[in-house]
Design an enzyme around this catalytic site. Sequence first.
Site, PDB file in Angstrom:
ATOM      1  N   GLU A  33       0.842  -1.203   0.000  1.00 35.27           N
ATOM      2  CA  GLU A  33       0.000   0.000   0.000  1.00 35.27           C
ATOM      3  C   GLU A  33       0.873   1.249   0.000  1.00 35.27           C
ATOM      4  O   GLU A  33       1.894   1.297   0.688  1.00 35.27           O
ATOM      5  CB  GLU A  33      -0.875  -0.029   1.257  1.00 35.27           C
ATOM      6  CG  GLU A  33      -1.795   1.153   1.429  1.00 35.27           C
ATOM      7  CD  GLU A  33      -2.526   1.098   2.768  1.00 35.27           C
ATOM      8  OE1 GLU A  33      -3.738   1.350   2.781  1.00 35.27           O
ATOM      9  OE2 GLU A  33      -1.873   0.811   3.803  1.00 35.27           O
ATOM     10  N   HIS A  35       2.448   4.641   0.957  1.00 31.70           N
ATOM     11  CA  HIS A  35       2.649   5.329   2.232  1.00 31.70           C
ATOM     12  C   HIS A  35       3.338   6.664   1.988  1.00 31.70           C
ATOM     13  O   HIS A  35       4.277   7.043   2.700  1.00 31.70           O
ATOM     14  CB  HIS A  35       3.474   4.469   3.187  1.00 31.70           C
ATOM     15  CG  HIS A  35       2.682   3.421   3.911  1.00 31.70           C
ATOM     16  ND1 HIS A  35       2.229   2.290   3.303  1.00 31.70           N
ATOM     17  CD2 HIS A  35       2.245   3.352   5.205  1.00 31.70           C
ATOM     18  CE1 HIS A  35       1.555   1.552   4.173  1.00 31.70           C
ATOM     19  NE2 HIS A  35       1.548   2.175   5.334  1.00 31.70           N
ATOM     20  N   ASP A  44       3.749  -1.850   5.676  1.00 30.59           N
ATOM     21  CA  ASP A  44       2.940  -2.660   6.593  1.00 30.59           C
ATOM     22  C   ASP A  44       3.503  -4.068   6.746  1.00 30.59           C
ATOM     23  O   ASP A  44       3.577  -4.606   7.857  1.00 30.59           O
ATOM     24  CB  ASP A  44       1.494  -2.731   6.106  1.00 30.59           C
ATOM     25  CG  ASP A  44       0.736  -1.441   6.349  1.00 30.59           C
ATOM     26  OD1 ASP A  44       1.246  -0.574   7.085  1.00 30.59           O
ATOM     27  OD2 ASP A  44      -0.362  -1.285   5.789  1.00 30.59           O
ATOM     28  N   HIS A 119      -2.138  -3.919   9.238  1.00 28.36           N
ATOM     29  CA  HIS A 119      -2.918  -3.154   8.254  1.00 28.36           C
ATOM     30  C   HIS A 119      -4.353  -3.089   8.749  1.00 28.36           C
ATOM     31  O   HIS A 119      -5.038  -4.115   8.825  1.00 28.36           O
ATOM     32  CB  HIS A 119      -2.821  -3.859   6.898  1.00 28.36           C
ATOM     33  CG  HIS A 119      -3.588  -3.229   5.793  1.00 28.36           C
ATOM     34  ND1 HIS A 119      -3.356  -1.951   5.351  1.00 28.36           N
ATOM     35  CD2 HIS A 119      -4.580  -3.723   5.002  1.00 28.36           C
ATOM     36  CE1 HIS A 119      -4.172  -1.683   4.342  1.00 28.36           C
ATOM     37  NE2 HIS A 119      -4.929  -2.733   4.124  1.00 28.36           N
ATOM     38  N   GLU A 121      -7.221  -2.313   7.649  1.00 28.19           N
ATOM     39  CA  GLU A 121      -8.308  -2.849   6.838  1.00 28.19           C
ATOM     40  C   GLU A 121      -8.404  -4.376   6.872  1.00 28.19           C
ATOM     41  O   GLU A 121      -9.415  -4.957   6.483  1.00 28.19           O
ATOM     42  CB  GLU A 121      -8.173  -2.372   5.386  1.00 28.19           C
ATOM     43  CG  GLU A 121      -8.513  -0.903   5.190  1.00 28.19           C
ATOM     44  CD  GLU A 121      -7.319   0.025   5.349  1.00 28.19           C
ATOM     45  OE1 GLU A 121      -6.378  -0.328   6.098  1.00 28.19           O
ATOM     46  OE2 GLU A 121      -7.321   1.108   4.729  1.00 28.19           O
ATOM     47  N   HIS A 177      -1.886   7.581   8.838  1.00 24.12           N
ATOM     48  CA  HIS A 177      -1.346   6.814   7.713  1.00 24.12           C
ATOM     49  C   HIS A 177      -0.199   7.579   7.050  1.00 24.12           C
ATOM     50  O   HIS A 177      -0.399   8.663   6.503  1.00 24.12           O
ATOM     51  CB  HIS A 177      -2.436   6.525   6.684  1.00 24.12           C
ATOM     52  CG  HIS A 177      -1.933   5.728   5.514  1.00 24.12           C
ATOM     53  ND1 HIS A 177      -1.611   4.390   5.621  1.00 24.12           N
ATOM     54  CD2 HIS A 177      -1.681   6.075   4.242  1.00 24.12           C
ATOM     55  CE1 HIS A 177      -1.191   3.959   4.450  1.00 24.12           C
ATOM     56  NE2 HIS A 177      -1.223   4.962   3.595  1.00 24.12           N
ATOM     57  N   GLU A 182       4.270   5.854  11.748  1.00 17.81           N
ATOM     58  CA  GLU A 182       4.868   4.906  10.808  1.00 17.81           C
ATOM     59  C   GLU A 182       6.236   5.374  10.336  1.00 17.81           C
ATOM     60  O   GLU A 182       7.153   4.557  10.167  1.00 17.81           O
ATOM     61  CB  GLU A 182       3.940   4.699   9.605  1.00 17.81           C
ATOM     62  CG  GLU A 182       2.720   3.859   9.937  1.00 17.81           C
ATOM     63  CD  GLU A 182       1.862   3.576   8.735  1.00 17.81           C
ATOM     64  OE1 GLU A 182       1.598   2.392   8.459  1.00 17.81           O
ATOM     65  OE2 GLU A 182       1.430   4.541   8.061  1.00 17.81           O
TER      66      GLU A 182
END
Length: 258
Positions: A33, A35, A44, A119, A121, A177, A182
């Site tokens: 994904e 970032h 992730d 993650h 989701e 995010h 992160e």
Amino acid sequence: MPSVMMSELSWDTYQRQLREEDAIVIVPVGAVEQHGYHLPLGTDSLMASYMARRAAENVGGIVAEPVAYGARSQVRTGGGPHRCGTTSLNAETLIAVVHDVLVEIGRHGARKIAVIDSHFENRFFLDEACHRAQQTLALRGHDARILKMLYAERIEPETMDAVYAGMDNPPGLDLEHGGILETAMMLYCYPDLVDMSRIADETPPGFPPYDLFPVEPAWVPESGCLSSGKTASREIGEMLVEEFVTHVTDSLRKEFRR
């Protein structure tokens, strides 16, 4: 000492650790994904694998090969699926893949299995995969237990105060995010993969209280991040990562008595 990584063990060493040492087998699940400009697509999955490895070293566990792909990125939590590189699985596919991996690990003889997610989701699809896998294993005569957790499920209030020290309007976890958390963790764990010079200093989005399909790319800042990681540091990353490693380790020890 043998490696904690399943992929680096011979089959008989792996079998001995399962049968003689009753090792916990940890399955990291991540995502591919975007970032932002400054972090890699595999953030992730890299972090899930890092947490799994550190926890395995603490409890005498084994880290299975990660499930690198995850559930579809959502606009309000991950920036959405429209940026190049974000590569997601359908919900049914993710459930089926994780179910099959867990059942195979149970078939190998593992009685203690943990799924470490990174993650957001993935959350409810992993619940379903673990539920189905435990039922399948029970029907086949295996008494395996499965623990599932998001490694960042809990963050101590004093830690969040330190992360956002000096900020008048901190973004909060809902907009983290590609942000400070992160970025800082990657600086601590994988510094060579972070390019701080490419962090975009954009205004956090003001999302409506609903989703649209097809997604509306204009809702998300151009970089894909939901907040800026400019104030991230290795020191913040160390504080976060070591706290999360402790949480994961303590959870495994509590449920599996290691």
